[in-house]
Design a protein around this motif. Structure first.
Motif, PDB file in Angstrom:
ATOM      1  N   VAL A 170      53.337  24.539  29.277  1.00 31.88           N
ATOM      2  CA  VAL A 170      52.328  25.302  28.810  1.00 31.88           C
ATOM      3  C   VAL A 170      52.680  26.065  27.543  1.00 31.88           C
ATOM      4  CG1 VAL A 170      50.665  27.303  29.271  1.00 31.88           C
ATOM      5  CG2 VAL A 170      50.970  25.638  30.962  1.00 31.88           C
ATOM      6  N   VAL A 171      52.197  25.587  26.554  1.00 27.08           N
ATOM      7  CA  VAL A 171      52.285  26.244  25.054  1.00 27.08           C
ATOM      8  C   VAL A 171      51.479  27.210  24.622  1.00 27.08           C
ATOM      9  CG1 VAL A 171      53.261  25.532  22.861  1.00 27.08           C
ATOM     10  CG2 VAL A 171      53.770  24.135  24.561  1.00 27.08           C
ATOM     11  N   ASP A 172      51.963  28.144  24.110  1.00 25.67           N
ATOM     12  CA  ASP A 172      51.144  29.398  23.655  1.00 25.67           C
ATOM     13  C   ASP A 172      49.975  29.732  24.722  1.00 25.67           C
ATOM     14  OD1 ASP A 172      52.358  29.514  21.250  1.00 25.67           O
ATOM     15  OD2 ASP A 172      51.062  28.203  20.233  1.00 25.67           O
ATOM     16  N   GLY A 173      50.476  29.937  25.828  1.00 29.35           N
ATOM     17  CA  GLY A 173      49.408  30.429  26.787  1.00 29.35           C
ATOM     18  C   GLY A 173      49.096  32.077  26.668  1.00 29.35           C
ATOM     19  N   TYR A 174      48.172  32.428  27.246  1.00 24.31           N
ATOM     20  CA  TYR A 174      47.826  33.946  27.286  1.00 24.31           C
ATOM     21  C   TYR A 174      46.958  34.218  28.595  1.00 24.31           C
ATOM     22  CZ  TYR A 174      43.360  32.761  25.046  1.00 24.31           C
ATOM     23  OH  TYR A 174      42.234  32.200  24.726  1.00 24.31           O
ATOM     24  N   VAL A 175      47.113  35.442  28.993  1.00 23.37           N
ATOM     25  CA  VAL A 175      46.354  35.890  30.000  1.00 23.37           C
ATOM     26  C   VAL A 175      45.218  36.974  29.588  1.00 23.37           C
ATOM     27  CG1 VAL A 175      46.397  37.295  32.170  1.00 23.37           C
ATOM     28  CG2 VAL A 175      48.190  35.522  31.656  1.00 23.37           C
ATOM     29  N   VAL A 176      44.006  36.844  29.888  1.00 21.48           N
ATOM     30  CA  VAL A 176      43.002  37.522  29.563  1.00 21.48           C
ATOM     31  C   VAL A 176      42.871  38.570  30.727  1.00 21.48           C
ATOM     32  CG1 VAL A 176      40.572  38.134  29.213  1.00 21.48           C
ATOM     33  CG2 VAL A 176      41.891  36.010  28.053  1.00 21.48           C
ATOM     34  N   VAL A 177      42.973  39.870  30.437  1.00 14.19           N
ATOM     35  CA  VAL A 177      42.850  40.956  31.611  1.00 14.19           C
ATOM     36  C   VAL A 177      41.522  41.784  31.373  1.00 14.19           C
ATOM     37  CG1 VAL A 177      43.826  42.737  32.854  1.00 14.19           C
ATOM     38  CG2 VAL A 177      45.439  40.878  31.784  1.00 14.19           C
ATOM     39  N   ASN A 178      40.552  42.009  32.384  1.00 16.08           N
ATOM     40  CA  ASN A 178      39.587  42.569  32.351  1.00 16.08           C
ATOM     41  C   ASN A 178      39.432  43.835  33.549  1.00 16.08           C
ATOM     42  OD1 ASN A 178      38.250  40.983  30.476  1.00 16.08           O
ATOM     43  ND2 ASN A 178      36.955  39.823  32.081  1.00 16.08           N
ATOM     44  N   VAL A 179      38.931  44.912  33.089  1.00 18.46           N
ATOM     45  CA  VAL A 179      38.678  45.870  33.894  1.00 18.46           C
ATOM     46  C   VAL A 179      37.659  46.023  34.249  1.00 18.46           C
ATOM     47  CG1 VAL A 179      39.541  48.674  34.492  1.00 18.46           C
ATOM     48  CG2 VAL A 179      40.805  47.197  33.143  1.00 18.46           C
ATOM     49  N   VAL A 180      36.897  45.956  35.331  1.00 21.72           N
ATOM     50  CA  VAL A 180      35.583  45.571  35.684  1.00 21.72           C
ATOM     51  C   VAL A 180      35.093  46.765  36.828  1.00 21.72           C
ATOM     52  CG1 VAL A 180      33.847  43.934  36.289  1.00 21.72           C
ATOM     53  CG2 VAL A 180      36.024  43.352  35.494  1.00 21.72           C
ATOM     54  N   ARG A 181      34.076  47.034  36.563  1.00 23.23           N
ATOM     55  CA  ARG A 181      33.348  47.966  37.495  1.00 23.23           C
ATOM     56  C   ARG A 181      32.596  46.966  38.557  1.00 23.23           C
ATOM     57  NH1 ARG A 181      31.369  52.852  39.184  1.00 23.23           N
ATOM     58  NH2 ARG A 181      29.260  52.800  39.986  1.00 23.23           N
ATOM     59  N   GLY A 182      32.822  46.962  39.820  1.00 27.33           N
ATOM     60  CA  GLY A 182      32.399  46.079  40.717  1.00 27.33           C
ATOM     61  C   GLY A 182      33.513  45.734  41.877  1.00 27.33           C
ATOM     62  N   GLU A 183      33.206  45.488  43.124  1.00 25.42           N
ATOM     63  CA  GLU A 183      34.262  45.405  43.972  1.00 25.42           C
ATOM     64  C   GLU A 183      34.898  43.964  43.721  1.00 25.42           C
ATOM     65  OE1 GLU A 183      34.950  45.753  48.715  1.00 25.42           O
ATOM     66  OE2 GLU A 183      33.106  46.074  47.991  1.00 25.42           O
ATOM     67  N   SER A 184      34.037  42.799  43.676  1.00 21.64           N
ATOM     68  CA  SER A 184      34.404  41.389  43.771  1.00 21.64           C
ATOM     69  C   SER A 184      33.664  40.659  42.696  1.00 21.64           C
ATOM     70  CB  SER A 184      34.390  40.724  45.148  1.00 21.64           C
ATOM     71  OG  SER A 184      33.050  40.839  45.702  1.00 21.64           O
ATOM     72  N   PRO A 185      34.003  39.448  42.192  1.00 21.81           N
ATOM     73  CA  PRO A 185      33.721  38.795  40.996  1.00 21.81           C
ATOM     74  C   PRO A 185      32.136  38.060  41.850  1.00 21.81           C
ATOM     75  CG  PRO A 185      35.872  38.163  41.069  1.00 21.81           C
ATOM     76  CD  PRO A 185      35.683  39.165  42.383  1.00 21.81           C
ATOM     77  N   TYR A 186      31.337  38.074  40.788  1.00 21.62           N
ATOM     78  CA  TYR A 186      30.029  37.265  41.172  1.00 21.62           C
ATOM     79  C   TYR A 186      29.573  36.300  40.102  1.00 21.62           C
ATOM     80  CZ  TYR A 186      25.180  36.651  42.721  1.00 21.62           C
ATOM     81  OH  TYR A 186      24.224  36.168  43.025  1.00 21.62           O
ATOM     82  N   TYR A 187      29.522  34.981  40.580  1.00 20.38           N
ATOM     83  CA  TYR A 187      29.180  33.864  39.857  1.00 20.38           C
ATOM     84  C   TYR A 187      28.026  33.464  40.214  1.00 20.38           C
ATOM     85  CZ  TYR A 187      29.698  29.819  36.945  1.00 20.38           C
ATOM     86  OH  TYR A 187      29.497  28.739  36.177  1.00 20.38           O
ATOM     87  N   PRO A 188      26.977  32.792  39.479  1.00 19.77           N
ATOM     88  CA  PRO A 188      26.921  32.996  38.140  1.00 19.77           C
ATOM     89  C   PRO A 188      26.417  34.424  37.667  1.00 19.77           C
ATOM     90  CG  PRO A 188      24.869  31.886  38.644  1.00 19.77           C
ATOM     91  CD  PRO A 188      25.727  31.929  39.911  1.00 19.77           C
TER      92      PRO A 188
END
Length: 545
Positions: free
Chosen positions: A73-91
């Motif tokens: 993996v070349v030039d990778g990055y991690v996107v970090v979010n701080v979110v109000r909400g207990e668990s992710p919801y999709y969509p």
């Protein structure tokens, strides 16, 4: 890869349209239950030091990333979010329970095949943070290719949750309504709509909430939208709304199309803000990032997506077999070309030329072109490999790719590979030279990675005589380093190098022994010749009898 899910949204539409939308979303989620060609096989984990904090506390955690792929993996990055909400919801467009109010990137992540890395994350909670459930979520990718999760559509993040108590604050005091914010499609907005009854067979295309993608056409100069801002606090706020349009994914945003900034008064009841952005000129997918801030402090981040109609193709993955290529080694460049993001019309790109070029020190190493017969949502990806044996050692080189058809360039992408950016521990050692001088033994020891690249690391070297330790030296070597062992007279010894594993060398007053391959008849070929002679003799004897 564990933890990934394959999300498919199907509204009320005919089978062909449902297939297109499903394929489009599979393209964005990059497969999930099995590793698809347009992603790396990798992993991401988030672990916070505590699950409970107070406003003003420092949230510290570890983020581990791993590359399980056969390619680096070349030039990778991690996107970090701080979110109000207990668990992710999709969509995301189906619920308003989530609100991203902080986002950052951890960049310059380069991982060889099979390697991992631990990252540190720290965020100071605002003093006026409202109590409730929160989480830190993360996504791992590079500019073109996901490794784990998709931040552009808030899909399959890795996260760790925490609670905040002991406060009566009201931050974040504003948030963008995910269920109501929309951008206009082919025709004017139709007002409120029910996603469950949405019918894509209608001649009037409605406006769409969320980052699924609203279709735009050649006749549209601009795209209109309504950003709905909720205000859960008791008082009005003076805010700033910034809207940025980026090609494909705003976390990379290698090509910014447009940006709009508006000062907004948000009463306690909330407000709706009309927005108009430039319609991209070329077919493709474009992220619309919205950021609401008060006094330069972000309160809410959300996304929509523009799908510009038309025929195109996109480079979804560009990979190499390893970062260090020795002289005479094979360099393999992998290219994954994807179909047009226009899942509404499903255009097919035919006769696409895929060209890959590698350059080092300003000179071309090789350039090759292959033709892709057809790309569409029924043939979503084409995976190609371009291989060449290189004459000179490549420690830093640039790999580029371009997709074109009929003289029109669809997409291009390039990046630099520098083996020194990778973690290059000592995996093998060699004894370059040694000599006895003035009652001391001087030796030069070289460290290499498993691919033959110069390595850096701690090496412990011991001089042994009949299992007795005569001298010891510890050095941090970078490529090759000198070791000097005092009070060692000329004689026969064993030099033991410890570098995670152990390598032993015989030391004699006569110096280094010649390599076996350089002197006499090679052992294995000699055995083969002898076996053939025996077979010939037996055969001859049988014929004679």
């Amino acid at each position: 890869m564990s933890g990934k899910q394959n999300w498919i949204i199907v509204y009320n539409m005919d089978i062909s349209k449902a297939l297109m939308i499903s394929t489009f979303l599979i393209v964005f989620t990059a497969g999930a239950s099995a590793i698809g060609p347009a992603e790396y096989d990798g992993d991401l984990q988030v672990n916070l030091e505590s699950d409970s904090f107070a406003p003003g506390d420092e949230v510290n955690g570890d983020i581990s990333v791993a590359n399980s792929d056969e390619r680096p993996v070349v030039d990778g990055y991690v996107v970090v979010n701080v979110v109000r909400g207990e668990s992710p919801y999709y969509p995301s467009q189906k619920s308003d329970r989530d609100n991203v109010f902080h986002q950052e990137k951890i960049e310059d992540i380069n991982l060889k095949a099979g390697n991992s890395r631990d990252l540190e994350f720290s965020y100071s909670l605002p003093e006026d943070l409202r109590p409730g459930d929160y989480r830190v979520e993360a996504y791992f990718k590079n500019d073109r290719t996901p490794v784990d999760g998709l931040p552009s559509i808030y899909s399959t993040p890795r996260h760790d949750s925490f609670t905040v108590s002991g406060s009566s604050g009201d931050y974040p005091g504003l948030d963008i309504s995910r269920t109501e914010t929309y951008f206009t499609g082919v025709d004017e907005a139709v007002g409120d709509w029910d996603p469950e009854s949405l019918n894509f067979n209608d001649t009037n295309w409605p406006s769409l909430t969320g980052p699924v993608g609203v279709l735009t056409t050649n006749s549209m100069d601009t795209v209109e939208g309504e950003v709905v801002i909720d205000n859960p606090s008791d008082s009005g706020k003076s805010a700033n709304l910034e809207v940025v349009v980026c090609e494909w994914d705003d976390t990379a945003c290698s090509n910014k199309i447009d940006s709009v900034s508006k000062s907004v008064q948000v009463p306690a009841s909330g407000t709706s803000v009309p927005v108009e952005v430039e319609n991209p000129s070329e077919p493709g997918a474009y992220a619309v990032k919205m950021n609401v801030s008060v006094d330069d402090m972000t309160h809410s981040i959300y996304r929509n997506r523009i799908i510009r109609e038309g025929n195109t193709s996109r480079i979804r993955k560009l990979s190499v077999n390893r970062p260090y290529i020795g002289s005479g080694d094979q360099l393999s460049v992998g290219l994954v070309a994807g179909a047009s993001p226009d899942h509404y019309n499903d255009p097919s790109a035919e006769g696409v030329d895929a060209q890959v070029t590698v350059e080092a020190d300003g000179e071309e190493v090789f350039s090759k072109t292959k033709e892709i017969n057809r790309l569409s949502n029924t043939n979503t990806f084409e995976q190609l490999y371009f291989n060449s044996t290189v004459d000179d050692t490549l420690t830093t080189y640039t790999v580029s790719a371009e997709l074109s058809a009929n003289g029109k360039s669809y997409d291009s992408y390039s990046y630099e590979v520098d083996y020194s950016d990778f973690r290059n521990e000592v995996e093998n050692v060699s004894l370059r030279s040694y000599e006895f001088t003035n009652s001391s033994l001087d030796a030069e020891i070289c460290g290499e990675t498993d691919s033959g690249a110069p390595a850096a690391g701690e090496v412990q070297a011991l001089v042994m005589e009949n299992a007795t330790l005569m001298a010891q030296e510890n050095n941090l070597i970078e490529g090759c380093s000198s070791f000097k062992f005092e009070d060692v007279d000329s004689g026969n010894y064993e030099l033991v190098a410890n570098h995670g594993s152990q390598t032993r060398f015989n030391i004699t007053p006569g110096g280094l022994e010649a390599d076996e391959e350089e002197g006499g008849v090679p052992y294995v070929p000699l055995v083969m010749v002898m076996v053939l002679l025996v077979i010939a003799a037996v055969f001859y004897r049988g014929v004679k009898e």
